[in-house]
Design a protein around this motif. Sequence first.
Motif, short mmCIF file in Angstrom:
data_model
loop_
_atom_site.label_atom_id
_atom_site.label_comp_id
_atom_site.label_asym_id
_atom_site.label_seq_id
_atom_site.Cartn_x
_atom_site.Cartn_y
_atom_site.Cartn_z
N THR A 24 0.85 -1.19 0.00
CA THR A 24 0.00 0.00 0.00
C THR A 24 0.88 1.24 0.00
O THR A 24 1.84 1.32 0.77
CB THR A 24 -0.88 0.04 1.27
OG1 THR A 24 -1.59 -1.20 1.40
CG2 THR A 24 -1.89 1.18 1.23
N VAL A 25 0.56 2.21 -0.85
CA VAL A 25 1.25 3.50 -0.80
C VAL A 25 0.74 4.21 0.45
O VAL A 25 -0.46 4.42 0.58
CB VAL A 25 0.93 4.36 -2.04
CG1 VAL A 25 1.64 5.72 -1.96
CG2 VAL A 25 1.32 3.64 -3.32
N SER A 38 -3.28 3.59 -2.67
CA SER A 38 -3.24 2.68 -3.82
C SER A 38 -2.58 1.36 -3.41
O SER A 38 -1.63 1.35 -2.63
CB SER A 38 -2.44 3.30 -4.95
OG SER A 38 -2.96 4.55 -5.29
N GLN A 39 -3.10 0.27 -3.94
CA GLN A 39 -2.61 -1.04 -3.51
C GLN A 39 -2.20 -1.96 -4.65
O GLN A 39 -2.71 -1.87 -5.76
CB GLN A 39 -3.71 -1.74 -2.68
CG GLN A 39 -3.90 -1.05 -1.33
CD GLN A 39 -4.88 -1.78 -0.44
OE1 GLN A 39 -5.94 -2.17 -0.90
NE2 GLN A 39 -4.51 -1.96 0.82
N VAL A 52 1.26 0.50 -7.42
CA VAL A 52 1.68 1.48 -6.41
C VAL A 52 2.45 2.64 -7.05
O VAL A 52 2.82 3.59 -6.39
CB VAL A 52 2.54 0.83 -5.30
CG1 VAL A 52 1.68 -0.05 -4.40
CG2 VAL A 52 3.68 0.02 -5.90
N ILE A 99 6.09 2.97 0.93
CA ILE A 99 5.20 1.83 0.72
C ILE A 99 5.29 0.86 1.89
O ILE A 99 6.37 0.62 2.43
CB ILE A 99 5.59 1.11 -0.61
CG1 ILE A 99 5.20 2.01 -1.78
CG2 ILE A 99 4.90 -0.25 -0.74
CD1 ILE A 99 5.63 1.51 -3.13
#
Lengths: 108, 239
Positions: A24-25, A38-39, A52, A99
């Motif tokens: 995940t970001v 975002s993932q 990402v 991340i």
Amino acid sequence: MSTKDPIESALDWLNDGHKVAIATVIKTWGSAPRKAGSQLAVRDDGLMVGSVSGGCVEGDVVSNALDIIGTSKVKLIQYGITNDQAWEVGLACGGDIKIRIESLENNG
Amino acid sequence: MDKKVLENILNLKKEKISFCLVSKANSTNTSIVTLKESSKSELNESIVQALKEDKLILVEKNNEEWIINPHNPPPKLIIVGAVHVAQSLAIIAQNLNFEVIIIDPREAFAEQERFPDNRVICAWPDDAFNDLELDSRTAVITLTHEPNLDDIALERSIASECFYIGALGSKKTHKKRIDRFLEKGFNDKDISKINGPVGLPINAQNPGEIAISIMAEIISSLRNQKYQIEELRENWKNR
């Protein structure tokens, strides 16, 4: 018909007996290509769903994910702009991203 | 996260309930907090903020870093007029995770086969709108070219909270539309909520290109507004 939700892929893969990690970001600075939240789901054979970045760091994220997959661990990685060193992993867009990679547990 | 958490996430998404995933940055412990339950959480303020801004936030609490990742229900696109542009628009919007609903009282157009992945309502907009929530995450676009169909939908949309209203038609058509609405007693502020001629000016030449121009304008409106938390809470209560 939309692109698949990484969470949905992750669950399908776990149900199929795979080991799975999710990246995940969690933070961005400057012109990062994907916003925080975002993932990217990563399967134990390297298959990925989601993103990402714009494709700049996914390769490195996948190899880091494979390092911790199946271990119930978390890894934090930060990527910055690529410098002159050729082929160093980084973001060509001039952004910085942090991340978090989490290995998922196949129970519950 | 384990399978149970993933299943719960997918269920909440399916039920269109707002929630946050709350995790410690350096451990696998992740919990799901819905907007309804958030007031009990120590991180309530941050949870509400994340949902409102629809943006992940990091918080320091008790010397630990927490990740608050918000998940709001997808935005909704209501298309009035099941015409050719609607078919292209439905595909694009669906791909952007919009919930797409198509309304047309004309049976020849409101054919489910023309919109295999979307909800099609064969009814007059007035009747169809009675069963739909026009909230701050809803966009409405009229494509019929028929004033007696488009105008009802536009009037209802103006009176609602929806974040975008668009009406297909040339400058001349839009001018006539404005005159009709003035005559009906709508003021300039109401009428200015209608985007017309619809879409960003990319000189679109065919249904697919027009759909892209419309979708670009909708995204532009969506990304320049905030989610209305109170409204999300209300929706939750009404379940």
